[in-house]
Scaffold this motif. Structure first.
Motif, short mmCIF file in Angstrom:
data_model
loop_
_atom_site.label_atom_id
_atom_site.label_comp_id
_atom_site.label_asym_id
_atom_site.label_seq_id
_atom_site.Cartn_x
_atom_site.Cartn_y
_atom_site.Cartn_z
N CYS A 124 0.77 -1.06 -0.03
CA CYS A 124 -0.02 -0.14 -0.08
C CYS A 124 0.97 1.35 0.07
CB CYS A 124 -0.97 0.01 1.17
SG CYS A 124 -1.91 -1.46 1.56
N ALA A 172 0.75 3.49 2.17
CA ALA A 172 1.12 3.70 3.65
C ALA A 172 0.30 2.44 4.31
CB ALA A 172 0.78 4.95 4.15
N TYR A 173 0.90 2.07 5.45
CA TYR A 173 0.10 0.92 6.09
C TYR A 173 -0.77 1.58 7.34
CZ TYR A 173 2.98 -2.59 3.89
OH TYR A 173 3.81 -3.45 2.69
N CYS A 174 -1.88 1.00 7.39
CA CYS A 174 -2.86 1.17 8.57
C CYS A 174 -2.31 0.25 9.72
CB CYS A 174 -4.21 1.19 8.53
SG CYS A 174 -4.70 1.89 6.78
N PHE A 198 -4.09 -0.68 11.96
CA PHE A 198 -5.10 -1.80 12.34
C PHE A 198 -5.31 -2.99 11.35
CE2 PHE A 198 -7.27 1.11 9.33
CZ PHE A 198 -8.18 0.23 8.57
N CYS A 199 -4.60 -2.69 10.18
CA CYS A 199 -5.11 -3.40 9.01
C CYS A 199 -5.30 -5.00 9.26
CB CYS A 199 -4.26 -3.21 7.65
SG CYS A 199 -4.92 -4.01 6.34
N PHE A 228 1.95 -8.04 4.34
CA PHE A 228 2.78 -7.20 4.26
C PHE A 228 4.28 -7.61 4.96
CE2 PHE A 228 -0.99 -4.50 4.74
CZ PHE A 228 -1.39 -4.44 3.43
N GLY A 239 -3.60 -5.56 0.29
CA GLY A 239 -2.85 -4.42 -0.15
C GLY A 239 -3.95 -3.24 -0.82
N LYS A 282 -7.21 2.66 -0.72
CA LYS A 282 -7.08 3.79 0.14
C LYS A 282 -5.93 4.96 -0.37
CE LYS A 282 -6.54 4.97 5.36
NZ LYS A 282 -7.94 5.46 5.45
N TYR A 286 -4.21 8.31 0.76
CA TYR A 286 -2.43 8.28 1.08
C TYR A 286 -1.67 8.52 0.05
CZ TYR A 286 -3.51 5.53 5.50
OH TYR A 286 -3.65 5.00 6.71
N HIS A 301 -11.28 3.37 1.54
CA HIS A 301 -11.12 3.07 2.77
C HIS A 301 -11.00 4.70 3.60
CE1 HIS A 301 -8.96 -1.02 2.28
NE2 HIS A 301 -9.93 -0.62 1.62
S1 SF4 Z 1 -6.64 -0.82 5.26
FE1 SF4 Z 1 -5.97 -0.52 2.99
S2 SF4 Z 1 -4.42 0.79 3.02
FE2 SF4 Z 1 -4.60 0.24 5.11
S3 SF4 Z 1 -2.71 -1.07 5.35
FE3 SF4 Z 1 -4.85 -2.04 4.80
S4 SF4 Z 1 -5.01 -2.73 2.59
FE4 SF4 Z 1 -3.42 -1.00 3.05
#
Ligand code: SF4
Length: 450
Positions: free
Chosen positions: A145, A147-149, A151-152, A158, A192, A223, A227, A260
């Motif tokens: 991605c 950037a990574y969230c 919480f994902c 990843f 992703g 997202k 992002y 997202h």
């Molecule tokens: S919520 Fe979406 S943008 Fe955020 S880390 Fe997960 S897959 Fe990637």
């Protein structure tokens, strides 16, 4: 004054320590970061660092908590294990990280077992088929991605564990599967973030689906709008991407962009609004969904603003999810009764057009379950729940009651009102036709937690 950033530059954990942002972080936080980021995937980019975080008080900032690992995402013993291993050999550290990740329930809701389809003798890579009408497709080049969230629930994609990855190198198998399963009307291309791919790569995956007549809708889960909004604005590749969107729409299929959006702040930058306009101008529709997260967006005012701003920009509010039971979910967990209270309060503050948002919804093993309310039955408090979507289609629409439990934060924490087992837990029993499995409560408490 914000710096204008028009070139995408990823920032890894190591790189962060070399940038000026690092100096704004407390000594305690830096230690947390250096330990937790061994286990939890971390990646941001200069655009999000510059546009979404208040660097005068970063550790109090909800977007910072969305993007950066936090104290409490690992248990004390996990934290101590990693900290000790950092002073040992690299083999010890790798093993400590592996063990810790295993403890974080990397594949909840049967993702690696019950959702993987077969075609003849072949087990298909990179496809999930849980609900009759919708399949998920994971192109291998889209499993990261911008950037990574923090919480994902897709975090196992990843962390460089090949056995944990769900990914397809090409679309041919998925197309064959769709042709054999004409009940599938929607394909969700996900990751992703599939829009991490350049447009040529993305086109290679998407074009074969356009020839499948039974497929009516192509969805992208992404997202990138917030992002990396320049993905839709600058240069030849952005123009190619928008042309691809137009071609999908011109083919007669609906293009649904599933954005997202976690916090109302994400819609503030002008380039985010420009990206939304560019996507909508192709004929695509945009819907928004996100989980409810303690420390980030557990406030009805934030959700009401997000949904109202979305509607003003032509985005349809879609889902408020309950955070899944994977990864650092303990840090983000909101009890179900409180999630319902936040949803009810948020939805009561928005106009009818924004009330398309459904929630709070658990994307659980048997299906998508919404918490409809807190009710009282013969003097006993209960949660009223309903299947919005289900692995077993006859469950859709069925209402059921669970004992009120102040600490429950996921479906597995609940027990049926009156004892026994929930109807969806019954194994090997024939399913009954869809019918409400409850009696009317004596008094509906309308989401108010007494
Ligand atoms: S919520 Fe979406 S943008 Fe955020 S880390 Fe997960 S897959 Fe990637």
């Amino acid at each position: 004054m914000l710096r204008s950033i028009t070139q995408y530059r990823p920032v890894t954990a190591k790189k962060l320590t070399e940038l000026r942002y690092w100096d704004n972080l407390s000594v305690d936080y830096r230690k947390t970061f250096l330990v937790a980021s061994e286990v939890l995937p971390f990646r941001v980019n200069e655009y999000v660092l510059e546009n979404f975080i208040d660097w005068s008080a970063p550790e109090d900032d909800p977007m910072f908590r969305l993007l950066f690992p936090q104290e409490g995402m690992l248990t004390r013993s996990q934290f101590a294990r990693i900290e000790a291993a950092q002073n040992a050999t690299s083999t010890d550290l790798r093993e400590a990280v592996r063990v810790t990740r295993e403890e974080l329930n990397p594949h909840p809701a049967g993702q690696m077992t019950d959702n993987i389809p077969t075609l003849g003798e072949d087990i298909l890579d990179g496809i999930q088929h849980k609900y009759a009408e919708t399949a998920l497709f994971f192109p291998s080049a889209g499993q990261t991605c911008h950037a990574y969230c923090s919480f994902c629930f897709r975090w196992p994609q990843f962390v460089g564990e090949p056995a944990w990855k769900i990914q397809a190198r090409e679309a041919a198998q998925a197309v064959s599967y769709l042709r054999c399963h004409q009940e599938i009307t929607d394909i969700l291309i996900t990751g992703g973030d599939p829009l991490i791919m350049n447009s040529k790569n993305l086109r290679r995956y998407v074009e074969p689906f356009l020839a499948v007549e039974s497929l009516k809708t192509i969805r992208f889960g992404s997202k990138a709008v917030t992002y990396w909004p320049h993905r839709f604005l600058a240069g030849e590749d952005a123009a190619d991407l928008l042309s691809l969107f137009e071609e999908i729409v011109a083919s007669g299929k609906s293009l649904a962009f599933m954005a997202h959006l976690t916090h109302s702040r994400e819609l503030e930058p002008p380039e985010v609004k420009a990206a939304i306009n560019a996507i909508r101008a192709t004929g695509a529709t945009i819907r928004t969904q996100a989980p409810l997260l303690k420390h980030v967006n557990d406030d009805p005012v934030v959700w009401a603003k997000l949904w109202t701003d979305c509607s003003a920009l032509g985005i349809y509010p879609y889902y408020m999810f309950v955070e899944r039971d994977t990864g650092p979910s303990g840090y983000f967990r909101v009890p179900l009764w409180r999630a319902h209270e936040i949803y009810s309060s948020a939805i009561s503050r928005v106009s009818g057009l924004s009330r398309t948002a459904r929630g709070p919804v658990m994307s659980s093993h048997p299906g998508k379950v919404v918490i409809d309310g807190i009710v009282e039955v013969h003097g006993q408090r209960a949660l009223s729940l309903r299947f919005l979507q289900a692995r077993e289609p006859t469950f859709v629409g069925r209402v059921f009651l669970a004992e009120f439990d102040e600490t429950a934060s996921w479906l597995d924490d609940l027990r049926p009102l009156g004892g026994g087992e929930f109807f969806f837990e019954a194994r090997g029993k024939p399913t009954e036709p869809a019918a409400p499995q409850w009696t009317a409560p004596e008094r509906i408490m309308g989401g108010v937690h007494a």
